[in-house]
Every structure is written in structure tokens, then in C-alpha cells.
Design an enzyme around this catalytic site. Sequence first.
Site, mmCIF file in Angstrom:
data_model
loop_
_atom_site.group_PDB
_atom_site.id
_atom_site.type_symbol
_atom_site.label_atom_id
_atom_site.label_comp_id
_atom_site.label_asym_id
_atom_site.label_seq_id
_atom_site.Cartn_x
_atom_site.Cartn_y
_atom_site.Cartn_z
ATOM 1 N N TYR A 109 0.872 -1.168 0.000
ATOM 2 C CA TYR A 109 0.000 0.000 0.000
ATOM 3 C C TYR A 109 0.905 1.212 0.000
ATOM 4 C CZ TYR A 109 -4.496 -2.196 0.624
ATOM 5 O OH TYR A 109 -5.642 -2.898 0.411
ATOM 6 N N ASP A 136 -6.028 -0.787 -6.703
ATOM 7 C CA ASP A 136 -7.496 -0.726 -6.751
ATOM 8 C C ASP A 136 -8.098 -0.147 -5.479
ATOM 9 O OD1 ASP A 136 -7.168 -2.722 -4.882
ATOM 10 O OD2 ASP A 136 -7.853 -4.352 -6.181
ATOM 11 N N HIS A 183 -9.890 -7.108 -5.717
ATOM 12 C CA HIS A 183 -9.654 -7.037 -4.272
ATOM 13 C C HIS A 183 -10.673 -7.896 -3.513
ATOM 14 C CE1 HIS A 183 -7.489 -4.092 -1.428
ATOM 15 N NE2 HIS A 183 -8.109 -4.935 -0.618
HETATM 16 O O1 173 Z 1 -9.166 -5.424 1.898
HETATM 17 C C1 173 Z 1 -8.711 -4.936 2.937
HETATM 18 O O2 173 Z 1 -9.316 -5.055 3.998
HETATM 19 C C2 173 Z 1 -7.448 -4.219 2.873
HETATM 20 O O3 173 Z 1 -6.846 -4.329 1.878
HETATM 21 C C3 173 Z 1 -6.928 -3.355 3.956
HETATM 22 C C4 173 Z 1 -6.375 -2.123 3.644
HETATM 23 C C5 173 Z 1 -5.889 -1.302 4.644
HETATM 24 C C6 173 Z 1 -5.954 -1.705 5.957
HETATM 25 C C7 173 Z 1 -6.483 -2.936 6.272
HETATM 26 C C8 173 Z 1 -6.963 -3.766 5.276
#
Ligand code: 173
Length: 541
Positions: A286, A314, A403
Site C-alpha cells: 500500500y 485498486d 480485491h
Molecule cells: O481489503 C482490505 O481489507 C485491505 O486491503 C486493507 C487495507 C488497509 C488496511 C487494512 C486492510
Amino acid sequence: LHTPSPTTMALKGGDIEQHNDAKSCWVIIHVFELPFSSFFNLVIAKNPLKGKAYDVTEFLPEHPGGSKIILKYAVSNMTLSGQLQFASHSHFILLQGKDATEEFEPIHPPDTLDKYLDKSKHLGHVDMDTVAKEVKEEDPEEAGRLERVDQKPLLSQCYNLLDFEAVARRVMKKTAWGYYSSAADDEITMRENHSAFHRIWFRPQVLVDVENVDLTTTMLGTKCSIPFYVTATALGKLGHPEGEVVLTRAAHTHDVIQMIPTMASCSLDEIVDARRGDQVQWLQLYVNKDREITRKIVQHAERRGCKGLFITVDAPQLGRREKDMRTKFTDKGSSVQSGQDTDTSQGAARAISSFIDPSLSWKDVPWFKSITKMPVILKGVQRVEDVLRAVHAGADGVVLSNHGGRQLDTARSGIEVLAETMPILRARGLQDRIEVFVDGGVRRATDMIKALCLGARGVGIGRPFLYAMGAYGQEGVERAMQLLKDEMEMDMRLIGCASVQDLNPSLVDAKGLFSHSNSTPVDALSHSVYDPLVPPAQRPK
Ligand code: 173
């Protein structure tokens, strides 16, 4: 009130208690080891906890879950465990009180506070005998859950991946089930991900020697025993006290690749340290608004041996997962800081996702290529136009993914995007320029084989392994993987292919895949809200 020197003083509970408001807020973080295969409550009872105190006053306004929750624990004298993570402006902290352990530990890999909170805010060790103990509230649902855990089927009774889901639903904690199983809005895309595979039919070939079937393949240059990988899923400790390392161990047993999530409950180092032999891991990323944090994460992962960088594209904002919102982390209305809202209303994931940079764009791709030698793969591509763009941007691969249906509801399935993509890549001679992966809805080896026939290098599987882990631990994950191998060996024989390289588009009929007119899942939500006309029992005369 003095600030003790970190090295010399053991703080007392009373020292901490005085710093309980927004002007000065100190918290105690427990650092402890979880012994193999124990559960939280037992662990806490058995292990003397070691406390460390931190001054988080300046951090309060930046806490993605709001400052109120931290203050609540500061005031009520519960201990906090926190971890700063990749949030906006460098970090977020989460807390872990004795009875908040289960809620907060999953969100806080153990190294975060030490890594990201300025050393001057590290106050020193706390003599935990001097800290008042919090009495744990009884959870009225816990007894029932434990009973269901007791009565769960034997592992050997699970015959396919969906069996694990059925067991997990009954035995997992509600927050874990809510978080893992939830998807965006009406969850139509999540169901479509699996049912799309049902719109593809096989065209098996006969009289091929399939005595020996070879399931091995390579993904991004890594040889693996079967063409799936454990895809990245956040918050592993919601499902199992040891978190993602359980998946690492099972992946080693079966010689499959694991993608490490940015939002893991374990630290990256713990997950890397759990690796054995020449086991291969990738990193899911991320992208933080603060690119220096992102650079550090990427370069650290590369130094620690990760072999692929999967950038999630995404999720500029996290989708609404209402099931997760309903089983949110609760901050039961403490009012220690009136006027400041605690945003715990959005569910586990959203509360901690504010660090993700929604301004990420194609312009950033060259930068990623400049900071790492790992192959760069864009995860979450959903149309052929963007696949072509990825090729031209120099990406080494794409994951056709929505996702797990957790982002834009009614987005198409990855398998459908694959069927759209490959003919166009082939027509332009680009099919070997990138590796194309698919995830979402893969529950059977037939699903995996269909994806490979249509041109995927491999498929990602996420939730099923979390369910297997939540219900049966490492053994469960290993059995899930074994079941896929058993299914695949049989399916390969039945479609007439002795090796993965022999899979090709002529073996499937995917004409119906693009038809969205049937198999629309029942709109359960509106059905259950709608009260139909009930005819009177007796017709009035
Ligand atoms: O799908 C999710 O829950 C996810 O990708 C996510 C993103 C940031 C923090 C925790 C989970």
C-alpha cells in the site's frame, strides 16, 4: 510531573496514570511473546507481561482511529500496546489493553512503536506489578463460540476449500469473520468472482498419456509446486494468534509462494524470519502519502529477500464493507475527550487505512522501478486498456483483481478481465512481456485450471487460507493446499493435460463468461427488507 530518563528508571503504574488527558498522555505497551499454539487469554494469564511506557501526547491527533480511544485506555488504566504504522504523517498507533488485546493486536505489528515513535518519547520500562489490573468484561457470545470450536468437524472431514469457510464462520470470532468475509456494498462482485468460473466450460481432450502429471510452474522466475500463491490479506491475527507466519510455514510445506501484506499483524521481519530454505515471498504494497516510508518498506523488503513488489492499485480509498462495519472495533462511548470524534464506525480496515495515498497515479510507476530491482507488478487492474498501459509503463506483471470484491461492487471478475485481456495481448505480441495473474473466487482446482487455460501464469488465493487457518491453524492451511493439489492432479488427467504448459484456450469454452444477464445473485438485502402483501387467512365475506 517529571520525565524520567529512559535508561535508569522503572516507572510505576501511578506515574503513568497521572498522564491521562490530551495535554499529556502516556501509555503502557506490553511486549510479550506468544508461545506456539496458545490462545490470547491463556497466554495473558500465563506470561508475566513486560511493560514499556511511551508518551503519545503529540501523536494523539494523528491516530487514525481517533485520539479518544487512546485516552480511554490511558484513563481507565488499562495497558496499551501500540504500534506505529505506515499512516499519514509517518505513523499510527493502536492500543492493546489487557482486554483489548484481541481487538488491537492484529492491527499492530510488534515493532512499530519502537521503529517510528521518536526515541525521546520512549519513557522506559514499567513495573507491571504496580499497574492496576482491569477486570475483563464477559463476552456473552464467547461461551457459545467455544462450544462450537469444541464441536467443529475433524480436519479430515474437510474435503474442499468451501468446507473451511463453513467451519470458520461458526468458530471464528465475530470481528474476524466480519472483517475477512465482508465485501463491498451488496457483495455482488464477491459472489460473481466465484460464479464467473461456472460460466466457463471445459472442452477436454482424450487419449493423452496422463499417467504422470506435472503441476509445477514458475512465477516471476520462481519455481513452485502448483500455480497458485497465497495472496496478501491483512490482519492475520484476527484469525489466529500467531498471524501470517502460520501461512508462511504452510506455504513452505507445500512449496508455494506467499505474498506478504503491508497490513499484516506480524511485522515484515517476523514473516520473513519464518521463511525456511529457499522459500520465496513477495511484498504487497500500500503506497503511503509519505513516499519516504514507502521507500523504506520496499527497500527493506528487498534487502530481506522479497522477490516481487505487488503494488495495490485498486484501493485509493477502501470500499464500504458493511458486515465489517457492524462488527467494528468498539469504543463503547467513553467521553474522555468531548468534542473529538472517534471514527470507529467504519470497520477494522477503514479505520486504519487513512495512510493510503489516493493520488497514486501512472506517473509514479517509474519511481517504483527506480527504487527497487524487484519485479514491479500492478495488483488490481480491471480492464484491458490498463493492462496495456501497465505494459507500456514497464510493469513486469499485473494481477487482474477486484480485491476480493471488497472495493467497487459490481466490478467484473478477474477471470472475465483475463478473457478480455489475453487475446488482445496476443494480437499485439505482448503476451510474453508481462506475467498475468488473477485472483478472486478461486475455490477449486478447476477454477485455477480455467484461469491457466485462458493465459494466467498463476492465481492468488486469499480468504480460503484465512478460513483454514482460523479454523484449524497451520494444519488446516496445509490440508487446504493439499486438497487443491489432489483436485488439480485429477482435473489435469480428466482434461487431458500432463503438464501446466499444455493448458491452452482451446480447452475451455468461455463464450458465456461475458454474459451478465443471468446468475445475478439474489439481492438478499432488499428481499429481507421487503414485506410482501400477506393475504388474509380468511377472505372477508
Ligand atoms: O481489503 C482490505 O481489507 C485491505 O486491503 C486493507 C487495507 C488497509 C488496511 C487494512 C486492510
